[in-house]
Design a protein around this motif. Structure first.
Motif, PDB file in Angstrom:
ATOM      1  N   LEU A 225       0.860  -1.176   0.000  1.00 42.20           N
ATOM      2  CA  LEU A 225       0.000   0.000   0.000  1.00 42.20           C
ATOM      3  C   LEU A 225       0.899   1.229   0.000  1.00 42.20           C
ATOM      4  CD1 LEU A 225      -3.278  -0.161   0.638  1.00 42.20           C
ATOM      5  CD2 LEU A 225      -2.596   1.126   2.628  1.00 42.20           C
ATOM      6  N   LYS A 226       1.010   1.895  -1.128  1.00 45.05           N
ATOM      7  CA  LYS A 226       1.894   3.059  -1.230  1.00 45.05           C
ATOM      8  C   LYS A 226       3.294   2.726  -0.698  1.00 45.05           C
ATOM      9  CE  LYS A 226      -1.352   5.623  -2.904  1.00 45.05           C
ATOM     10  NZ  LYS A 226      -1.360   6.005  -4.327  1.00 45.05           N
ATOM     11  N   SER A 227       3.825   1.612  -1.173  1.00 45.28           N
ATOM     12  CA  SER A 227       5.172   1.146  -0.820  1.00 45.28           C
ATOM     13  C   SER A 227       5.288   0.585   0.591  1.00 45.28           C
ATOM     14  CB  SER A 227       6.214   2.269  -0.991  1.00 45.28           C
ATOM     15  OG  SER A 227       6.230   2.732  -2.315  1.00 45.28           O
ATOM     16  N   GLU A 228       4.183   0.527   1.327  1.00 47.40           N
ATOM     17  CA  GLU A 228       4.231  -0.003   2.695  1.00 47.40           C
ATOM     18  C   GLU A 228       3.584  -1.384   2.747  1.00 47.40           C
ATOM     19  OE1 GLU A 228       3.142   1.259   7.281  1.00 47.40           O
ATOM     20  OE2 GLU A 228       3.027   2.708   5.655  1.00 47.40           O
ATOM     21  N   PRO A 229       4.286  -2.393   3.262  1.00 46.37           N
ATOM     22  CA  PRO A 229       3.710  -3.740   3.355  1.00 46.37           C
ATOM     23  C   PRO A 229       2.673  -3.849   4.469  1.00 46.37           C
ATOM     24  CG  PRO A 229       5.880  -3.696   4.368  1.00 46.37           C
ATOM     25  CD  PRO A 229       5.691  -2.352   3.723  1.00 46.37           C
ATOM     26  N   ILE A 230       1.565  -4.499   4.153  1.00 40.50           N
ATOM     27  CA  ILE A 230       0.490  -4.723   5.113  1.00 40.50           C
ATOM     28  C   ILE A 230       0.195  -6.213   5.148  1.00 40.50           C
ATOM     29  CG2 ILE A 230      -1.920  -4.240   5.699  1.00 40.50           C
ATOM     30  CD1 ILE A 230      -0.220  -1.773   5.864  1.00 40.50           C
ATOM     31  N   PRO A 231       0.151  -6.831   6.334  1.00 38.21           N
ATOM     32  CA  PRO A 231      -0.111  -8.282   6.382  1.00 38.21           C
ATOM     33  C   PRO A 231      -1.512  -8.628   5.879  1.00 38.21           C
ATOM     34  CG  PRO A 231      -0.224  -7.314   8.578  1.00 38.21           C
ATOM     35  CD  PRO A 231       0.331  -6.259   7.682  1.00 38.21           C
ATOM     36  N   ILE A 232      -1.604  -9.794   5.241  1.00 35.60           N
ATOM     37  CA  ILE A 232      -2.896 -10.292   4.776  1.00 35.60           C
ATOM     38  C   ILE A 232      -3.021 -11.750   5.206  1.00 35.60           C
ATOM     39  CG2 ILE A 232      -1.926 -10.823   2.501  1.00 35.60           C
ATOM     40  CD1 ILE A 232      -4.689 -10.320   1.326  1.00 35.60           C
ATOM     41  N   SER A 233      -4.077 -12.074   5.895  1.00 38.30           N
ATOM     42  CA  SER A 233      -4.266 -13.441   6.393  1.00 38.30           C
ATOM     43  C   SER A 233      -4.848 -14.314   5.292  1.00 38.30           C
ATOM     44  CB  SER A 233      -5.198 -13.438   7.611  1.00 38.30           C
ATOM     45  OG  SER A 233      -6.480 -12.941   7.273  1.00 38.30           O
ATOM     46  N   ALA A 234      -4.588 -15.609   5.386  1.00 38.16           N
ATOM     47  CA  ALA A 234      -5.060 -16.547   4.368  1.00 38.16           C
ATOM     48  C   ALA A 234      -6.575 -16.522   4.251  1.00 38.16           C
ATOM     49  CB  ALA A 234      -4.578 -17.955   4.721  1.00 38.16           C
ATOM     50  N   SER A 235      -7.259 -16.352   5.384  1.00 37.62           N
ATOM     51  CA  SER A 235      -8.720 -16.357   5.377  1.00 37.62           C
ATOM     52  C   SER A 235      -9.315 -15.135   4.693  1.00 37.62           C
ATOM     53  CB  SER A 235      -9.240 -16.444   6.820  1.00 37.62           C
ATOM     54  OG  SER A 235      -8.802 -15.336   7.577  1.00 37.62           O
ATOM     55  N   GLN A 236      -8.557 -14.044   4.609  1.00 40.43           N
ATOM     56  CA  GLN A 236      -9.072 -12.802   4.024  1.00 40.43           C
ATOM     57  C   GLN A 236      -8.592 -12.573   2.598  1.00 40.43           C
ATOM     58  OE1 GLN A 236     -11.471 -12.325   6.678  1.00 40.43           O
ATOM     59  NE2 GLN A 236     -11.236 -10.335   5.706  1.00 40.43           N
ATOM     60  N   LYS A 237      -7.617 -13.335   2.154  1.00 38.95           N
ATOM     61  CA  LYS A 237      -6.986 -13.065   0.862  1.00 38.95           C
ATOM     62  C   LYS A 237      -7.967 -13.162  -0.304  1.00 38.95           C
ATOM     63  CE  LYS A 237      -2.862 -14.095  -1.842  1.00 38.95           C
ATOM     64  NZ  LYS A 237      -1.599 -14.859  -1.912  1.00 38.95           N
ATOM     65  N   SER A 238      -8.816 -14.188  -0.305  1.00 39.10           N
ATOM     66  CA  SER A 238      -9.767 -14.355  -1.411  1.00 39.10           C
ATOM     67  C   SER A 238     -10.752 -13.188  -1.476  1.00 39.10           C
ATOM     68  CB  SER A 238     -10.534 -15.681  -1.259  1.00 39.10           C
ATOM     69  OG  SER A 238     -11.260 -15.711  -0.034  1.00 39.10           O
ATOM     70  N   LEU A 239     -11.154 -12.677  -0.310  1.00 36.79           N
ATOM     71  CA  LEU A 239     -12.077 -11.534  -0.265  1.00 36.79           C
ATOM     72  C   LEU A 239     -11.407 -10.282  -0.825  1.00 36.79           C
ATOM     73  CD1 LEU A 239     -14.716 -10.184   0.571  1.00 36.79           C
ATOM     74  CD2 LEU A 239     -13.769  -9.898   2.871  1.00 36.79           C
TER      75      LEU A 239
END
Length: 247
Positions: A225-239
């Protein structure tokens, strides 16, 4: 852990009680009326943060306590009255409602120079007080539907949701990161997320809500996000991916 048995009993005793009650500050110079107003507000499920009988004390407390809404009587102790206080709150874009018995033409003329959410005339009933507050707050939220109203560092900030990059949980607080500034607000991420436009925001992780319009890329365990990494969980990735495809 929440004891739902006690919660049920509490709700039956006070059906107006909500988990995130509107916090209210009272500015009134008659102690008996302050007590009456406070009792009525608490009975209706609101949170009362305090009260003052003069403008100087009120301004100091409002800055410290950061109420959602202030009820202001026009006639107060001291050289300044409730309209003087209202003009000061207008400068800070803080919401308030007049609660007064003064309806003479001179007073009404001065009130026209202010921007209250409402004008409650004394004497009032508990039902009338509640309905006026609910209507005033509803109008306030409707006018700011595309904005997020933040309380941070003693001030109320009106933030365009499109300018928000993401929100991050911080214990019982929450960080709101915008394209130009970062705010620390005294609410949980869950509470703030309830106010977000779900067409452009998505939960990527238990501690993050992200504006999909600012996502640059999505990786295996994170998005950028604008060069900043944000964690994404496996359960939310498809959404997240689904929202991006339909963007």
């Amino acid at each position: 852990m929440i004891d739902f048995r006690n919660l049920k009993v509490d709700f039956l005793q006070n059906p107006y009680k909500i988990l995130n009650p509107l916090s209210i500050y009272i500015v009134e110079d008659e102690a008996l009326i302050v007590s009456t107003i406070e009792t009525a507000l608490l009975k209706q499920g609101y949170k009362v943060l305090g009260d003052a009988d003069n403008v100087v004390s009120a301004i100091k407390d409002i800055k410290t306590l950061q109420p959602d809404l202030t009820l202001i009587d026009i006639q107060l102790d001291g050289s300044q009255d409730g309209i003087d206080l209202a003009l000061e709150l207008d400068k800070q874009q803080l919401p308030y409602v007049f609660l007064t018995s003064q309806t003479d033409s001179e007073t009404v003329g001065r009130v026209k120079k202010t921007n209250p959410l409402g004008y409650i005339v004394k004497p009032f009933t508990e039902a009338g007080l509640r309905s006026n507050i609910e209507l005033a707050w509803h109008n306030f939220e409707s006018l700011n539907a595309k904005f997020l109203i933040l309380k941070s560092e003693g001030r109320l900030h009106k933030i365009n949701q499109n300018s928000i990059l993401y929100l991050k949980a911080f214990d019982n607080y929450c960080y709101v990161y915008t394209t130009s500034k970062t705010f620390l607000v005294p609410h949980t991420l869950k509470h703030m997320a309830e106010q977000l436009d779900k067409d452009i925001f998505v939960k990527t992780h238990r501690s993050y809500w992200v504006n999909i319009n600012h996502i640059d890329s999505v990786g295996l365990n994170e998005l950028v996000l604008k060069s900043e990494p944000i964690p994404i969980s496996a359960s939310q990735k498809s959404l997240v991916l689904s929202k991006l495809k339909h963007q």
